[in-house]
Motif scaffolding. Structure first.
Motif: not given
Length: 533
Positions: A145-152
C-alpha cells in the motif's frame, strides 16, 4: 525513459537491490527498494530481428560452403606457376589462400548466425523473465500500500508486519528473476560481441585499403602464417597490421611505392613478404624497411619465425591438462629463441612484458634483439644479454623502482601503474597506432565489463597489458604484469614474462583465477591498459 546503461551495470544494480531487500524489514524502505529495482531498464533488443539476421547468416553460409568446396578442389589439384601477382604472389598461393578464406567465411557466417540466434533466444527469455519479476514487484507494492507517514511508522501492527513479510517474499522472488534475466542478457550480449568481433577481425584482407595490390595479393598476405603451429593461430599479419600497412602504402610517393612493390616481388617466400608488410605497419619508413629486407632476404621460413616472432602457438596449447600445486596451468608453452626464453631478468615484469609485446608487433625490433646489429646472429647468450639490456632501459624509461644493496649494486624492484602507462605508450603504441588507457578492474563486474574491449583489441592484433595481484594470510601483497595476446572463443591467451604462454577462460579472468597464468600468489586481475581506438 531511464538511461539504459551497460548490461553489466543493470546486472550490478539488481544484484545490489536483491541484497538490500533480503535484509529489509521496514515498509517505506522496502517500497523504495522495489521502486529502485523497477527503475532499472529491462533487457533491450529485438529477438525477432536478431533471429531473422541469424537465419540469414546461416543461409548465406551454405552458399559460401559451396564456393569453399569448389575452391578447395582447385587448391588441392595442383597448379602450374603460370601467374604471378603484383607482389610476387604465385597462383598456387592465391588459390590456397582463397580456399582457406572461403572456409573461414563459411565458418564465420555459420557461427555468426548461431551467435545471433543464441542471442535472440537469450534476449527473448530474459525479457519474459524480467517482466514476470516486475509483475511480482508490482504485486508486492499492492500488498504494502501507500508509504507510512511519520506517526504511522512508529508502531507496526501484527497485520502490517505480516504484510511486510509477504511483500518482502514476493519482492525478493521478483528481483531474483530480474537479476537472473539481467545476468542471462549480459552473458549472451558479451558472448555475441566477442564472437562477432572475432569474425570481423578475421576478414583481414578487406582491412588493407590500398590500390596498388590486387585482391589476390591482399588475400595471400592475410593468409600467410609461420611454419610452426596451426596456420590459423600463427598468422603473421593481424587486422591492424593490414590496415596500417595499407594506409602507409597509400601515402607513399610513386617512386617509393614502386620500390616497396619491388621488395615484395623480390621476396623469396610468402613469410618474407609478410614480414616486410609488418615492418611497414609498425611505422618504419622505406629506408628502414629496405635495411630490414637486406637482413632477412632469402632466409627460410623457420629462420624468419625464430628471429621475428617471439610467440608461436602450438596445436595442443588449449588442451586442459589440469593445474600444478602452485595453481598455474600444467599446459604452458615456453617461448624461446634457440632455447633462451623471452623472460624477465629480476623484478622487471612490466618492462619485460612490454619489450616482448613490442617485439610481437614490431619485427624490426625483434630482429635487433635476436639477430644483433647485423641481424644474422643466432646466439642465445647474446640474445639474453640484449634482452636484459632492453628490459633495463625500459625500466629506467618508466622510472621504475630499485632495491639498493649499498655500496655495491642496485636491482630493479618493480614499477607503478603510471610508469607502466608511460612505457606501453612509448614502446608499443607507435607500432600499433593505439595509445593506452589505464583502467582498474578490482571487482568481477569491472572485469566482466571490460572483457569485450580486451577481446576486440587482441583480435585486431593489439596486445593488452594486465596487472594481477594477491594477498597472503599476513595481508602482504604480491603483484605481477602480464599481457593478453590472443583470444579464441571464450579463452584468452596470456603471455607471462617468465617466458611462457597459456590459456585461461573468460570466467577465470572475471572470477579471480588468473593464478592459472602465474601462480597462486596472484589470482586477481586488478587493472588493464586498454588500447584506445
Amino acid at each position: 525513459m531511464a538511461e539504459q546503461g551497460s548490461t553489466t551495470e543493470r546486472r550490478a544494480k539488481l544484484e545490489e537491490c536483491y541484497k538490500r531487500l533480503l535484509d529489509c524489514d521496514d515498509k517505506n524502505e522496502m517500497i523504495a527498494e522495489i521502486n529502485t529495482a523497477l527503475a532499472v531498464p529491462a533487457p533491450v533488443g529485438s529477438p525477432g530481428t536478431l533471429e531473422l539476421l541469424g537465419k540469414r547468416y546461416r543461409t548465406q553460409s551454405k552458399s559460401a560452403e559451396e564456393v569453399a568446396v569448389k575452391v578447395d578442389q582447385v587448391a588441392t589439384s595442383g597448379l602450374p606457376e603460370v601467374w604471378v601477382g603484383k607482389s610476387g604472389v604465385a597462383a598456387s598461393e592465391v588459390v590456397q589462400a582463397a580456399a582457406r578464406a572461403a572456409q573461414q567465411m563459411t565458418e564465420a557466417l555459420q557461427k555468426g548466425g548461431n551467435a545471433l540466434l543464441s542471442l535472440s533466444d537469450a534476449v527473448d527469455d530474459a525479457q519474459k523473465l524480467d517482466e514476470t519479476g516486475r509483475g511480482q514487484l508490482r504485486e508486492a507494492l499492492s500488498i504494502l500500500g501507500a508509504e507510512d507517514g511519520f506517526f504511522d511508522n512508529m508502531v507496526d501492527t501484527d497485520e502490517e508486519e505480516d504484510a511486510i513479510w509477504r511483500a518482502g517474499t514476493v519482492a525478493g522472488a521478483g528481483v531474483d528473476k530480474m537479476r537472473s534475466a539481467a545476468r542471462s542478457a549480459d552473458d549472451a550480449a558479451r558472448a555475441a560481441a566477442r564472437d562477432l568481433n572475432k569474425f570481423a577481425s578475421e576478414a583481414r584482407a578487406g582491412k588493407m585499403h590500398t590500390s596498388g595490390l590486387s585482391a589476390a595479393d591482399k588475400l595471400a598476405l592475410a593468409d600467410t602464417a609461420g611454419p610452426d603451429g596451426p596456420a590459423e593461430m600463427n598468422e603473421l599479419l593481424s587486422a591492424n597490421d593490414l590496415e596500417r600497412s595499407g594506409q602507409y602504402m597509400e601515402k607513399m610517393c610513386a617512386r617509393d611505392r614502386a620500390a616497396f612493390d619491388k621488395m615484395l616481388a623480390d621476396s623469396k617466400s610468402p613469410q618474407e613478404r609478410a614480414y616486410l608488410v609488418k615492418a611497414l605497419a609498425a611505422g618504419y619508413d622505406l629506408n628502414a624497411v629496405s635495411e630490414f629486407q637486406g637482413k632477412i632476404h632469402g632466409k627460410d621460413p623457420a629462420w624468419l619465425q625464430r628471429h621475428l616472432t617471439p610467440v608461436t602457438t602450438a596445436a595442443d596449447s588449449m588442451d586442459n591438462e589440469g593445474r600444478a600445486k602452485d595453481g598455474r596451468n600444467n599446459n604452458t608453452d615456453d617461448q624461446a629463441f634457440n632455447g633462451e626464453r623471452w623472460s624477465q631478468d629480476g623484478n622487471t615484469c612490466v618492462p619485460s612484458s612490454t619489450v616482448s609485446a613490442r617485439a610481437m608487433v614490431d619485427p624490426v625490433y625483434a630482429l635487433e634483439l635476436t639477430g644483433g646489429p647485423s641481424g644474422q646472429e643466432d646466439d642465445p647468450e647474446a640474445f639474453r644479454d640484449r634482452l636484459g639490456a632492453e628490459q633495463q632501459r625500459v625500466h629506467d624509461e618508466g622510472d621504475g623502482n630499485y632495491d639498493y644493496d649499498f655500496p655495491f649494486s642496485r636491482h630493479p624492484d618493480g614499477m607503478d601503474n603510471d610508469g607502466k602507462t608511460t612505457v606501453v605508450d612509448k614502446e608499443i603504441s607507435p607500432h600499433t597506432g593505439a595509445s593506452y588507457d589505464f583502467q582498474e578492474t578490482r571487482s568481477a563486474d569491472a572485469r566482466r565489463d571490460v572483457l569485450p574491449d580486451i577481446e576486440k583489441s587482441v583480435a585486431e592484433g593489439k596486445p593488452v597489458p594486465i596487472g594481477v595481484e594477491g594477498y597472503n594470510k599476513d595481508d602482504e601483497r604480491s603483484g605481477h604484469a602480464m599481457m593478453i595476446i590472443g583470444q579464441e572463443g571464450d579463452m584468452l591467451q596470456v603471455y607471462n614474462p617468465w617466458g611462457t604462454t597459456t590459456w585461461v577462460s573468460e570466467d577465470d579472468f572475471v572470477n579471480g583465477r588468473m593464478d592459472k597464468a602465474s601462480d597462486n600468489r596472484m589470482p586477481d586481475a586488478y587493472a588493464v591498459h586498454l588500447p584506445a581506438d
